[in-house]
Write a protein that holds these residues in place. Structure first.
Motif, mmCIF file in Angstrom:
data_model
loop_
_atom_site.group_PDB
_atom_site.id
_atom_site.type_symbol
_atom_site.label_atom_id
_atom_site.label_comp_id
_atom_site.label_asym_id
_atom_site.label_seq_id
_atom_site.Cartn_x
_atom_site.Cartn_y
_atom_site.Cartn_z
ATOM 1 N N UNK A 1 28.578 57.047 -2.990
ATOM 2 C CA UNK A 1 28.687 55.624 -2.280
ATOM 3 C C UNK A 1 29.332 55.709 -1.382
ATOM 4 N N UNK A 2 30.663 56.188 -1.418
ATOM 5 C CA UNK A 2 31.637 56.039 -0.421
ATOM 6 C C UNK A 2 31.121 56.651 0.944
ATOM 7 N N UNK A 3 30.671 57.871 0.872
ATOM 8 C CA UNK A 3 30.071 58.501 2.088
ATOM 9 C C UNK A 3 29.221 57.555 2.881
ATOM 10 N N UNK A 4 28.165 56.894 1.899
ATOM 11 C CA UNK A 4 27.136 56.212 2.596
ATOM 12 C C UNK A 4 27.626 54.928 2.978
ATOM 13 N N UNK A 5 28.684 54.310 2.554
ATOM 14 C CA UNK A 5 29.291 52.993 3.037
ATOM 15 C C UNK A 5 30.207 53.167 4.121
ATOM 16 N N UNK A 6 30.980 54.370 4.411
ATOM 17 C CA UNK A 6 31.858 54.662 5.402
ATOM 18 C C UNK A 6 31.371 55.778 6.511
ATOM 19 N N UNK A 7 29.965 55.646 6.428
ATOM 20 C CA UNK A 7 29.428 56.744 7.585
ATOM 21 C C UNK A 7 29.496 56.394 8.980
ATOM 22 N N UNK A 8 29.734 55.071 9.101
ATOM 23 C CA UNK A 8 29.864 54.516 10.535
ATOM 24 C C UNK A 8 30.762 53.914 10.646
ATOM 25 N N UNK A 9 32.066 54.226 11.389
ATOM 26 C CA UNK A 9 33.359 53.604 11.448
ATOM 27 C C UNK A 9 33.433 53.068 13.061
ATOM 28 N N UNK A 10 34.091 52.022 12.989
ATOM 29 C CA UNK A 10 34.385 51.524 14.334
ATOM 30 C C UNK A 10 35.570 50.693 14.684
ATOM 31 N N UNK A 11 35.969 50.410 15.770
ATOM 32 C CA UNK A 11 37.214 49.742 16.344
ATOM 33 C C UNK A 11 36.819 48.777 17.491
ATOM 34 N N UNK A 12 37.264 47.571 17.257
ATOM 35 C CA UNK A 12 37.204 46.579 18.307
ATOM 36 C C UNK A 12 38.468 46.021 18.698
ATOM 37 N N UNK A 13 38.819 46.416 19.935
ATOM 38 C CA UNK A 13 40.052 45.881 20.330
ATOM 39 C C UNK A 13 39.990 44.976 21.455
ATOM 40 N N UNK A 14 40.455 43.719 21.620
ATOM 41 C CA UNK A 14 40.733 42.763 22.748
ATOM 42 C C UNK A 14 42.200 42.412 23.111
ATOM 43 N N UNK A 15 42.420 42.474 24.369
ATOM 44 C CA UNK A 15 43.905 42.139 24.765
ATOM 45 C C UNK A 15 44.084 40.796 24.527
ATOM 46 N N UNK A 16 43.173 39.940 25.069
ATOM 47 C CA UNK A 16 43.491 38.580 25.122
ATOM 48 C C UNK A 16 42.317 37.880 25.296
#
Length: 338
Positions: A160-175
């Protein structure tokens, strides 16, 4: 224009008919007529699959009215500024009653195959919810457009861990800033959100010109866009420079570190596999209060647990803040210009 003499033309026509008959006779022996019962079980299986990887950067995004609202230095990527990848989109136009991929239907498929333990309440719930007539997913109506976002590779099918963490992302905004005749102000700054994208579905329901009336009296189109997504924020931080929450709490000069948004505790975890859940429907609508036409955002729901282990006022931490069973329900919005 033909230059064959009539006798030669007749000969070629006869030869063609004989050749066609010699092919058609054995071929027809393989065809079986389909009765109505058999035809009723036939649905379109064609669709489009898109394997996607991307990285998005936007230097400035500005909305201008009398003043302006700016989003500065936006980046969407994989965690640690890598490529956002391992995503798979399946796009289908449903036949009448067709069952298509939706939500945690992949979990139901694995549970049915004995790859996952159904003593896990979430797994058992998925198997019950997404098992439809021998298929796994959700049943749709003729002409519905169904877009499902999942992973290209889920790893170990028993994990289940592999399934739930298959797509990782990062969202960054300066301001995020506002600008007007009096100058400019920062609302939020140094926003960083890292986490995992769970099953996400976009469905455009085909309901012709039908309408329905919401509990608040707003009339909305029966043909609507439906969004349903699961996600987790595993690590986040931001500076809340100047903002009001629900017009009651001013969080100016607040800093948050180690932010987590999930659904692992409390009374409403069933069926979410520890992930936060959000859904909403969007369509054309008419306000019962004002009579204005606009974009209706209705049947909005958000469920999560929220952890803020470092909660700063200015430069000083005042401790940690936790929300359990944070839920937004029975929420409808009508958006129009003025």
């Amino acid at each position: 224009m033909s230059f064959l003499i009539p006798e030669a033309r007749k000969f070629l026509v006869c030869l063609s008919l004989m050749a066609g008959a010699s092919i058609a006779v054995p071929a027809m022996a393989e065809f079986q007529p389909l009765d109505d019962t058999t035809l009723a079980g036939v649905t379109g299986q064609a669709g489009v699959t898109i394997e996607l990887e991307t990285k998005l950067n936007i230097d400035h995004l500005i909305w201008t009215d009398e003043g302006s609202l700016g989003i500065n230095g936006l980046r969407l990527s994989g965690q640690n500024d890598t490529v956002l990848d391992n995503m798979k989109l399946t796009i289908d136009i449903a036949g009448s009653g067709e069952v298509l991929e939706h939500g945690f239907s992949e979990i139901a498929r694995r549970a049915n195959a004995g790859l996952l333990d159904t003593s896990n309440p979430d797994v058992a719930d998925a198997l019950a919810k997404y098992s439809v007539g021998g298929s796994f997913g959700k049943q749709f109506d003729n002409g519905d457009l169904v877009i499902h976002l999942g992973a290209s590779d889920y790893g170990d099918p028993t994990s289940l861990t592999d399934y739930l963490q298959a797509v990782d992302f990062e969202l960054a905004i300066d301001s995020i800033t506002t600008t007007g005749s009096e100058g400019s102000a920062s609302l939020f700054s140094n926003i960083l959100l890292q986490g995992y994208i769970g099953p996400t579905d976009l469905v455009i329901r085909n309901n012709g010109g039908a309408t329905r009336t919401l509990a608040n009296g707003n009339v909305v189109s029966g043909s609507e866009l439906q969004l349903d997504t699961h996600f987790e924020i595993s690590n986040g931080s931001l500076n809340w420079d100047a903002a009001d929450v629900i017009l009651l709490f001013n969080f100016a000069a607040v800093g948050i570190e180690g932010l987590q948004i999930h659904n692992r505790r409390g009374a409403d975890t069933l069926g979410h596999f520890g992930m936060a859940h959000a859904k909403a429907n969007l369509s054309r609508g008419t306000s019962a209060a004002s009579g204005k036409e606009g974009l209706s955002v209705h049947d909005v729901e958000f469920r999560a647990d929220i952890d803020m282990p470092v909660f700063r006022m200015g430069d000083t931490s005042i401790g940690s803040v936790q929300f359990t069973d944070f839920a937004i329900t029975n929420t409808n919005l009508m958006v129009y210009g003025h």
